[in-house]
Design an enzyme around this catalytic site. Structure first.
Site, PDB file in Angstrom:
ATOM      1  N   TRP A  65       0.823  -1.213   0.000  1.00  9.96           N
ATOM      2  CA  TRP A  65       0.000   0.000   0.000  1.00  9.96           C
ATOM      3  C   TRP A  65       0.854   1.259   0.000  1.00  9.96           C
ATOM      4  CZ3 TRP A  65      -5.146  -0.237   3.239  1.00  9.96           C
ATOM      5  CH2 TRP A  65      -6.008  -1.151   2.627  1.00  9.96           C
ATOM      6  N   LYS A 164      -9.441  -2.584   6.024  1.00  7.78           N
ATOM      7  CA  LYS A 164      -9.824  -3.968   5.749  1.00  7.78           C
ATOM      8  C   LYS A 164     -10.564  -4.523   6.961  1.00  7.78           C
ATOM      9  CE  LYS A 164      -6.619  -7.249   5.692  1.00  7.78           C
ATOM     10  NZ  LYS A 164      -5.497  -7.984   5.095  1.00  7.78           N
TER      11      LYS A 164
END
EC number: 2.1.1.166
Length: 208
Positions: A65, A164
């Protein structure tokens, strides 16, 4: 494997992993993980990242990320990243290795943020999975609650949060909590997320 045969489930996972088209693409492109593609899909639909932003990356290792966000925020942007596991350096990323659940690590992370206006908090944190949902889901929910607490501490008004989350007990309540703090909330299941996984990504924009 210390001479022991792999279990059928671990062999199946390895086969699935290495035949996964996103794993293969990540290897070809020199990316740190397939998670890069998940965030790219989210960026295409939600446009979270812009040049010059300050971003907090929780559960950052191995760096997929952060590696992606660097390409979006440019040289004037800044990423403050944290993970229990080590992570090879990335230019533009200030990495802190430590357990985010530890109060001292949280304090050190907040010190690195300092007076910066954080525009995005993102969390790809997950516990070590036992395969037992009754154990795994509460552990995972604890981590995402901590990530939301970080938003309360550092996220600027109008800022965004991407996290998430594993669907299960506590998910609906957590979603309601996020909706009380942000003006727009979407639940995403990127194509690059494995279909049988319980994971989804909550994308929240417009911090109130």
């Amino acid at each position: 494997m210390t001479g022991k045969k792999r279990s059928a489930s671990s062999s199946r996972w390895l086969h699935e992993h290495f035949s996964d088209k996103y794993v293969q693409q990540a290897q070809k492109k020199g990316l740190r993980s397939r998670a890069w593609f998940k965030l790219d899909e989210i960026q295409q639909s939600d446009k979270l990242f812009k040049p010059g932003m300050t971003v907090v990356d929780l559960g950052a290792a191995p760096g997929g990320w952060s590696q992606y966000v660097v390409t979006q925020i440019g040289g004037k942007g800044r990423i403050i990243a944290c993970d229990l596991l080590p992570m090879d350096p990335i230019v533009g990323v200030d990495f802190l290795q430590g357990d985010f659940r530890d109060e001292l690590v949280m304090k050190a992370l907040l010190e690195r943020v300092g007076d910066s206006k954080v525009q995005v908090v993102m969390s790809d944190m997950a516990p070590n999975m036992s395969g037992t949902p009754a154990v795994d889901i509460p552990r995972a929910m604890y981590l995402v609650e901590l990530a939301l607490e970080m938003c309360r501490d550092v996220l600027a008004p109008g800022g965004s949060f991407v996290v998430k989350v594993f669907q299960g007990e506590g998910f609906d309540e957590y979603l309601r909590e996020i909706r009380s703090l942000f003006t727009k909330v979407k639940v995403r299941k990127p194509d690059s997320s494995r279909a049988r996984s319980r994971e989804v990504y909550i994308v929240a924009t417009g911090r109130k």
